[in-house]
Design an enzyme around this catalytic site. Structure first.
Site, mmCIF file in Angstrom:
data_model
loop_
_atom_site.group_PDB
_atom_site.id
_atom_site.type_symbol
_atom_site.label_atom_id
_atom_site.label_comp_id
_atom_site.label_asym_id
_atom_site.label_seq_id
_atom_site.Cartn_x
_atom_site.Cartn_y
_atom_site.Cartn_z
ATOM 1 N N SER A 41 0.885 -1.161 0.032
ATOM 2 C CA SER A 41 -0.007 0.127 -0.043
ATOM 3 C C SER A 41 0.817 1.149 0.061
ATOM 4 O O SER A 41 0.227 2.425 -0.121
ATOM 5 C CB SER A 41 -0.943 -0.158 1.310
ATOM 6 O OG SER A 41 -1.754 -1.022 1.051
ATOM 7 N N LYS B 204 -0.021 3.726 -2.716
ATOM 8 C CA LYS B 204 -0.952 4.863 -2.410
ATOM 9 C C LYS B 204 -0.419 5.954 -2.278
ATOM 10 O O LYS B 204 -1.121 7.276 -2.560
ATOM 11 C CB LYS B 204 -1.914 4.427 -1.582
ATOM 12 C CG LYS B 204 -2.734 3.142 -1.605
ATOM 13 C CD LYS B 204 -3.843 3.064 -0.574
ATOM 14 C CE LYS B 204 -4.525 1.726 -0.869
ATOM 15 N NZ LYS B 204 -3.927 0.567 -0.325
ATOM 16 N N SER C 227 -6.266 3.706 4.071
ATOM 17 C CA SER C 227 -5.571 2.678 3.006
ATOM 18 C C SER C 227 -6.459 1.856 1.906
ATOM 19 O O SER C 227 -6.445 0.825 1.813
ATOM 20 C CB SER C 227 -4.681 1.778 3.596
ATOM 21 O OG SER C 227 -3.669 1.592 2.708
#
Length: 398
Positions: free
Chosen positions: A76, A79, A136
């Site tokens: 993640s 992101k 997230s």
């Protein structure tokens, strides 16, 4: 007798002109030093992680690194680029925080961590940005990707274009979420570079990364960056985890005017990524410091300029000069100016005049262009002729 008097008078005139010219010749400073005291620096800590890096957010200087250019699954941490692209489009005026984003079935069905948006609904872009950074949310990331580029695949192309623009040489994206894919990877160095741009390029959005909790549809989710609770100096950035990536963390903290960025990839647990990050940060803040040497537009010298309306040219730097150095070693820091022996008008503001070289204990740390801080137009015919005489006489006495 008359001829003899004229000869004496001519010699006296030449002597007077010489003395006048010598009085006008400039004295140029060529070096500067800052007093201080040296300190010893131990070896950096070794971490229980696959890859790590510590960077000064102001200068971009890498203080500590281990396999920082190795391409690894970023999970993640991806992101960070997804959010950066949104911030980039907001800054360009192509998006607005109040834009209503439609949630597709594809976005709604995306697995992994979620913001819990509903298929067929519309969500303000501002809410989705918070959902991406704090919760997230994979669903929020896909919804934003489709809103910006039409599809997640097209959005990934934009991500790669931005990565190339930022100099992220060991990174490639195939999605907006960080869900596993063999062609989806990033390096610690690249992620630190991206984080530096997030902090410095769009500071108006950076406060989101420090928010500890986000609530959407009455569902409250905590920021997974546990350092936001442990130490008030931390204010970002992002966690990541998949089986392939391990537990990862990109963090930033600011203490006493110095901001550091750390990247830790491939640790064994949530606690481990936080603890290893704290080791890096403690080392950086303890043994390094960031100094402002010169401000943008600061004059460093005023050398003689020939044939111009004025006799001196203001020379300096057109950017703020910040350096990261071992704490207490500023007594070994010096700067030298290198310029041509002769500068002639006309000169325009911003023209490169020479080079500023900054050294630490005889090691060159940085070379910066010296530029003209003002315009100096060509002088009148009489002024140019007088300068020719002065240069000839000055050269005669060299």
């Amino acid at each position: 007798m008359r001829e003899s008097l004229l000869s004496v008078g001519s010699r006296r005139l030449v002597v007077l002109l010489v003395l006048l010219c010598l009085s006008l010749l400039p004295v140029t400073a060529t070096s500067q030093e800052v007093p201080g005291a040296q300190t010893l620096i131990p070896s950096p800590p070794q971490l229980n992680a696959s890859s790590w890096l510590l960077m000064d957010a102001d200068t971009g200087e890498v203080l500590v690194e281990h396999d920082a250019d190795e391409s690894l699954p970023p999970a993640s941490l991806t992101k960070l680029m997804t959010a950066y692209l949104v911030e980039h489009e907001l800054n360009r005026g192509n998006l607005g925080l109040d834009d209503q984003v439609s949630v597709s079935e594809n976005a709604w069905r995306t697995g992994g961590s979620r913001m819990f948006i509903q298929e067929g609904s519309t969500v303000p872009l501002q809410e989705l940005l918070h959902g991406i950074i704090i919760a997230s949310g994979n669903d929020a990331s896909v919804a934003v990707a489709e809103h910006v580029a039409g599809s997640e695949a097209a959005f990934a192309e934009l991500m790669n274009q931005q990565a190339e623009r930022l100099g992220m040489e060991n990174t490639h994206f195939v999605n907006s979420t960080g869900l596993p894919d063999p062609d989806h990877y990033a390096s610690a160095h690249d992620l630190a570079t991206l984080s530096r741009h997030i902090i410095n390029d769009y500071p108006e959005h950076y406060a989101i990364y420090a928010e500890r909790e986000f609530t959407y549809n009455d569902i409250a989710q905590s920021n997974r960056n546990s350092l936001l609770w442990r130490d008030s100096s931390y204010d970002g950035l992002k966690t990541g985890h998949t089986e392939a990536a391990g537990y990862c963390l990109v963090a930033s903290a600011k203490r006493d005017g110095m901001r550091l960025i750390s990247v830790v990839m491939g640790t064994d647990s949530e606690d481990a990524r936080a603890q290893e990050t704290q080791k890096l940060m403690s080392y950086g803040f303890r043994f390094f410091e960031t100094l402002t040497l010169y401000d943008e537009g600061e004059e460093l010298d005023a050398p003689r300029i020939w044939g111009g309306e004025s006799d001196q040219l203001s020379v300096g730097v057109d950017q703020r000069i910040r350096m990261t150095i071992p704490r207490g070693s500023d007594d070994s820091l010096s700067a030298s100016l290198s310029m041509p022996e002769s500068i002639e008008a006309p000169v325009a503001q911003g023209d490169r005049i020479g080079t500023l070289e900054i050294t630490l204990a005889d090691e060159t740390l940085k070379e910066v262009p010296l530029v003209a801080l003002e315009d100096v137009d060509e002088g009148s015919l009489f002024k140019r002729l007088m300068d020719m005489v002065k240069r000839f006489i000055a050269g005669f006495f060299d």
